[in-house]
Design a protein around this motif. Sequence first.
Motif, short mmCIF file in Angstrom:
data_model
loop_
_atom_site.label_atom_id
_atom_site.label_comp_id
_atom_site.label_asym_id
_atom_site.label_seq_id
_atom_site.Cartn_x
_atom_site.Cartn_y
_atom_site.Cartn_z
N ASP A 149 -3.87 -8.84 2.84
CA ASP A 149 -5.06 -8.38 2.13
C ASP A 149 -6.06 -9.53 2.10
O ASP A 149 -6.13 -10.27 1.12
CB ASP A 149 -4.72 -7.93 0.70
CG ASP A 149 -5.96 -7.43 -0.03
OD1 ASP A 149 -6.13 -7.80 -1.22
OD2 ASP A 149 -6.77 -6.69 0.57
N TYR A 158 0.86 -1.17 0.00
CA TYR A 158 0.00 0.00 0.00
C TYR A 158 0.90 1.23 0.00
O TYR A 158 2.08 1.15 0.35
CB TYR A 158 -0.86 0.03 1.27
CG TYR A 158 -1.73 -1.18 1.48
CD1 TYR A 158 -1.21 -2.37 1.97
CD2 TYR A 158 -3.10 -1.13 1.21
CE1 TYR A 158 -2.01 -3.48 2.18
CE2 TYR A 158 -3.91 -2.24 1.42
CZ TYR A 158 -3.35 -3.41 1.89
OH TYR A 158 -4.15 -4.51 2.11
N ARG A 186 -4.64 6.08 2.10
CA ARG A 186 -3.80 4.93 1.77
C ARG A 186 -4.48 4.13 0.67
O ARG A 186 -5.68 3.89 0.72
CB ARG A 186 -3.60 4.08 3.02
CG ARG A 186 -2.66 2.92 2.85
CD ARG A 186 -2.48 2.20 4.17
NE ARG A 186 -1.71 3.00 5.11
CZ ARG A 186 -1.80 2.87 6.44
NH1 ARG A 186 -2.65 2.01 6.96
NH2 ARG A 186 -1.06 3.61 7.23
N LEU A 204 -4.17 0.61 -2.04
CA LEU A 204 -3.51 -0.65 -2.37
C LEU A 204 -2.85 -0.52 -3.73
O LEU A 204 -3.49 -0.10 -4.70
CB LEU A 204 -4.52 -1.80 -2.34
CG LEU A 204 -3.97 -3.22 -2.44
CD1 LEU A 204 -4.89 -4.20 -1.72
CD2 LEU A 204 -3.76 -3.65 -3.88
#
Length: 116
Positions: A98, A37, A45, A47
């Motif tokens: 994730d 990220y 933020r 990904l």
Amino acid sequence: QVRLVESGGGLVQAGGSLRLSCAASGTIFSINAMAWYRQAPGKRRELVARIASGGSTNYVDSVKGRFTISRDNAKNTVYLQMNSLKPEDTAVYYCNRDTILPPYDWGQGTQVTVSS
């Protein structure tokens, strides 16, 4: 307790390359999808790249063809090779899992600064 330690950032000119590393401890690393990220000043933020436990990868459109995510399960480490860097890639880069589970506690990140 899971600990994530990112490294490899720095100052680079546009068009240059950097390789980021993220070492994980305290977790069964190999079963998790991992991701990189980034967070630029004043922005959320986002990904950037994801790698599944089986090795399949996904990238945000802005980095496709320039960034490559990889992992070494034996070393509990995930990497991000960044080529053809642009000033808009400037951000603090973090790694985390994730999955549907909450993220681990965030590490300190590693600063990437790309000058024009």
